[in-house]
Enzyme design. Sequence first.
Site, mmCIF file in Angstrom:
data_model
loop_
_atom_site.group_PDB
_atom_site.id
_atom_site.type_symbol
_atom_site.label_atom_id
_atom_site.label_comp_id
_atom_site.label_asym_id
_atom_site.label_seq_id
_atom_site.Cartn_x
_atom_site.Cartn_y
_atom_site.Cartn_z
ATOM 1 N N HIS A 125 -7.962 9.005 -1.892
ATOM 2 C CA HIS A 125 -7.558 9.151 -0.161
ATOM 3 C C HIS A 125 -8.801 9.591 0.672
ATOM 4 O O HIS A 125 -8.159 8.942 1.261
ATOM 5 C CB HIS A 125 -6.174 10.298 -0.802
ATOM 6 C CG HIS A 125 -5.140 9.922 0.446
ATOM 7 N ND1 HIS A 125 -4.261 9.521 0.418
ATOM 8 C CD2 HIS A 125 -5.643 9.145 2.184
ATOM 9 C CE1 HIS A 125 -3.219 9.194 1.532
ATOM 10 N NE2 HIS A 125 -4.100 8.865 1.977
ATOM 11 N N TYR A 162 2.253 10.099 -0.026
ATOM 12 C CA TYR A 162 4.092 9.246 0.833
ATOM 13 C C TYR A 162 5.386 9.908 0.026
ATOM 14 O O TYR A 162 6.186 9.657 0.423
ATOM 15 C CB TYR A 162 3.416 7.685 0.715
ATOM 16 C CG TYR A 162 2.165 7.108 1.020
ATOM 17 C CD1 TYR A 162 1.582 7.954 1.885
ATOM 18 C CD2 TYR A 162 1.709 5.851 1.171
ATOM 19 C CE1 TYR A 162 0.625 7.230 2.470
ATOM 20 C CE2 TYR A 162 0.898 5.300 2.171
ATOM 21 C CZ TYR A 162 -0.252 6.157 2.251
ATOM 22 O OH TYR A 162 -0.775 5.940 3.294
ATOM 23 N N ASP A 214 0.867 -1.497 0.456
ATOM 24 C CA ASP A 214 -0.256 -0.093 -0.294
ATOM 25 C C ASP A 214 0.879 1.417 0.158
ATOM 26 O O ASP A 214 2.081 1.306 1.312
ATOM 27 C CB ASP A 214 -0.876 -0.253 1.255
ATOM 28 C CG ASP A 214 -1.786 1.383 1.335
ATOM 29 O OD1 ASP A 214 -2.747 0.949 0.566
ATOM 30 O OD2 ASP A 214 -1.669 2.208 1.642
#
Length: 288
Positions: free
Chosen positions: A114, A52, A47
């Site tokens: 998200h 990120y 994931d």
Amino acid sequence: MINVQKTVTYHNGITVPSIGYGTYKTPPEDTAEAVFTALKLGYRHIDTAAYYGNEKAVGEGVRKAMKTLGLKREEISVATKVWNTDRGYEKTLAAFEKSLKERHLGYGDLYLIHWPPNHKKFGDQAKEINASTWRALEECYQSGRAKAIGVSNFLPHHLEELAATARIKPMVNQIEFHPGWAHLDVVEYCLKNEIIPEAWSPMARSGALSNETLISLAEKYGKTPAQICLRWVLQHGLRPIPKSVTPSRMAENLDIYDFIIEETDMAAIDALENCGGSCHNPDTIELY
């Protein structure tokens, strides 16, 4: 109690492992080796997210595993997410293509929204922003460039709004779920509607590991507090996405299929409060 299996199946028929490997806050320079190690230990679902900043390194780790461990691309599932600043039809399509290029793994396995845009910031426009973003994900799926699509941090009312215009139902809803933050109403809604619920931060960002109740239960079952957390998540019907860069802990997090938490102990964990974690409310959080 949910009958725990080592795999889960999306409503489109794709079967994936019931435990994933998370990469949130893993620096890009460490991510490739961490992902490679995870795959070497037996993880098959990774994931990540555009937010990120380590999608490229995730791809590097997967390609290294394919080359040196003999894994086939179809044996590995990689999830990523469109960030809040890229919501909307055109921007989401562009963000998806960028993510594909970053990872350099061909197709996408699972693509998620998200966060839902909340009404606090966007008012009546929130519903249309969600709908247009989801239309882009549907296009990615129908073209075959994404094998599955879903959402993250959606509450039932967000899912209801999405369903009003969606042609394809989300396969996944990834939510914050851990001892002290057990949103069983969201899980129940997802399971009822054939949406696989996933748990990010299943150990409350390690906060739950020092909880006295969980330590006591770990001693009772001959496991660690982390394993108790993950097994509790599984027994509630969610797919946990633990994160660690320590090989011994990564292996430990996979070793949770040989015991069952009794119903009274499940209830004791359900009742815990203030174990740590982010505890964000999707309707009020301001991550924009």
